[in-house]
Design a protein around this motif. Structure first.
Motif, PDB file in Angstrom:
ATOM      1  N   UNK A   7     -12.916   5.202  14.662  1.00  0.00           N
ATOM      2  CA  UNK A   7     -12.538   6.001  13.432  1.00  0.00           C
ATOM      3  C   UNK A   7     -13.289   5.308  12.210  1.00  0.00           C
ATOM      4  N   UNK A   8     -13.254   6.072  10.905  1.00  0.00           N
ATOM      5  CA  UNK A   8     -13.745   5.340   9.926  1.00  0.00           C
ATOM      6  C   UNK A   8     -13.046   4.278   9.673  1.00  0.00           C
ATOM      7  N   UNK A   9     -13.430   3.010   8.996  1.00  0.00           N
ATOM      8  CA  UNK A   9     -12.442   1.838   8.387  1.00  0.00           C
ATOM      9  C   UNK A   9     -11.724   2.359   7.455  1.00  0.00           C
ATOM     10  N   UNK A  10     -10.460   2.020   7.198  1.00  0.00           N
ATOM     11  CA  UNK A  10      -9.622   2.101   6.005  1.00  0.00           C
ATOM     12  C   UNK A  10     -10.064   1.341   4.923  1.00  0.00           C
ATOM     13  N   UNK A  11     -10.557   1.862   3.758  1.00  0.00           N
ATOM     14  CA  UNK A  11     -11.053   1.152   2.706  1.00  0.00           C
ATOM     15  C   UNK A  11     -10.081   0.872   1.731  1.00  0.00           C
ATOM     16  N   UNK A  12     -10.073  -0.486   1.146  1.00  0.00           N
ATOM     17  CA  UNK A  12      -9.116  -0.912   0.101  1.00  0.00           C
ATOM     18  C   UNK A  12      -9.837  -1.384  -1.164  1.00  0.00           C
ATOM     19  N   UNK A  13      -9.573  -0.795  -2.235  1.00  0.00           N
ATOM     20  CA  UNK A  13     -10.332  -1.285  -3.458  1.00  0.00           C
ATOM     21  C   UNK A  13      -9.913  -2.659  -3.840  1.00  0.00           C
ATOM     22  N   UNK A  14     -10.787  -3.613  -4.401  1.00  0.00           N
ATOM     23  CA  UNK A  14     -10.418  -4.884  -4.722  1.00  0.00           C
ATOM     24  C   UNK A  14      -9.536  -4.821  -6.040  1.00  0.00           C
ATOM     25  N   UNK A  15      -8.636  -5.788  -6.012  1.00  0.00           N
ATOM     26  CA  UNK A  15      -7.648  -5.970  -7.277  1.00  0.00           C
ATOM     27  C   UNK A  15      -8.366  -6.227  -8.329  1.00  0.00           C
ATOM     28  N   UNK A  16      -9.727  -6.747  -8.077  1.00  0.00           N
ATOM     29  CA  UNK A  16     -10.461  -7.115  -9.457  1.00  0.00           C
ATOM     30  C   UNK A  16     -11.322  -6.086  -9.989  1.00  0.00           C
ATOM     31  N   UNK A  17     -11.258  -4.894  -9.208  1.00  0.00           N
ATOM     32  CA  UNK A  17     -12.146  -3.720  -9.613  1.00  0.00           C
ATOM     33  C   UNK A  17     -11.045  -2.823 -10.579  1.00  0.00           C
ATOM     34  N   UNK A  18     -11.800  -2.057 -11.651  1.00  0.00           N
ATOM     35  CA  UNK A  18     -11.055  -1.295 -12.385  1.00  0.00           C
ATOM     36  C   UNK A  18     -11.594   0.139 -12.323  1.00  0.00           C
ATOM     37  N   UNK A  19     -10.764   1.195 -12.598  1.00  0.00           N
ATOM     38  CA  UNK A  19     -11.257   2.436 -12.570  1.00  0.00           C
ATOM     39  C   UNK A  19     -12.411   2.739 -13.534  1.00  0.00           C
ATOM     40  N   UNK A  40     -18.387   3.355  -5.623  1.00  0.00           N
ATOM     41  CA  UNK A  40     -19.283   4.422  -6.393  1.00  0.00           C
ATOM     42  C   UNK A  40     -20.424   4.778  -5.598  1.00  0.00           C
ATOM     43  N   UNK A  41     -20.592   4.097  -4.364  1.00  0.00           N
ATOM     44  CA  UNK A  41     -21.749   4.797  -3.501  1.00  0.00           C
ATOM     45  C   UNK A  41     -21.101   4.486  -1.970  1.00  0.00           C
ATOM     46  N   UNK A  42     -20.058   5.427  -1.474  1.00  0.00           N
ATOM     47  CA  UNK A  42     -19.318   5.229  -0.227  1.00  0.00           C
ATOM     48  C   UNK A  42     -20.117   5.391   0.724  1.00  0.00           C
ATOM     49  N   UNK A  43     -21.073   6.087   0.800  1.00  0.00           N
ATOM     50  CA  UNK A  43     -22.242   6.166   2.139  1.00  0.00           C
ATOM     51  C   UNK A  43     -23.297   5.323   1.915  1.00  0.00           C
ATOM     52  N   UNK A  44     -23.468   4.697   0.858  1.00  0.00           N
ATOM     53  CA  UNK A  44     -24.272   3.567   0.798  1.00  0.00           C
ATOM     54  C   UNK A  44     -24.298   2.359   1.959  1.00  0.00           C
ATOM     55  N   UNK A  45     -25.084   1.375   1.390  1.00  0.00           N
ATOM     56  CA  UNK A  45     -24.994   0.204   2.380  1.00  0.00           C
ATOM     57  C   UNK A  45     -23.607  -0.444   2.454  1.00  0.00           C
ATOM     58  N   UNK A  46     -23.362  -1.258   3.674  1.00  0.00           N
ATOM     59  CA  UNK A  46     -21.957  -1.976   3.659  1.00  0.00           C
ATOM     60  C   UNK A  46     -22.628  -3.470   4.108  1.00  0.00           C
ATOM     61  N   UNK A  47     -21.868  -4.346   3.499  1.00  0.00           N
ATOM     62  CA  UNK A  47     -22.089  -5.465   3.973  1.00  0.00           C
ATOM     63  C   UNK A  47     -21.244  -6.124   4.876  1.00  0.00           C
TER      64      UNK A  47
END
Length: 64
Positions: A7-19, A40-47
């Motif tokens: 399954x696709x991983x469950x992504x969590x936005x960093x608390x340091x990020x803003x909308x 902003x690029x969910x299908x882009x590269x992942x580290x």
């Protein structure tokens, strides 16, 4: 990055990020790794970081 039967991983936005800001980072935990991506690029590269690399990355990412 994930096999078809995983399954696709469950992504969590960093608390340091803003909308509104340009620095939007999301993380997801999978077995043996933490994934990091640009929200902003969910299908882009992942580290993919192993546990030791993640521990080293956190102080850098948080500015501490």
């Amino acid at each position: 990055m994930t096999p078809e039967n995983t399954p696709e991983p469950v992504w969590i936005k960093s608390s340091y990020s803003t909308d509104e800001g340009p620095d939007c980072v999301e993380v997801a935990a999978i077995p043996d790794h933490i994934l990091v991506r640009d929200s902003k690029n969910p299908t882009g590269p992942r580290l993919a970081l192993g546990p030791a690399a993640w521990r080293g990355f956190l102080p850098y990412a948080s500015g501490h």
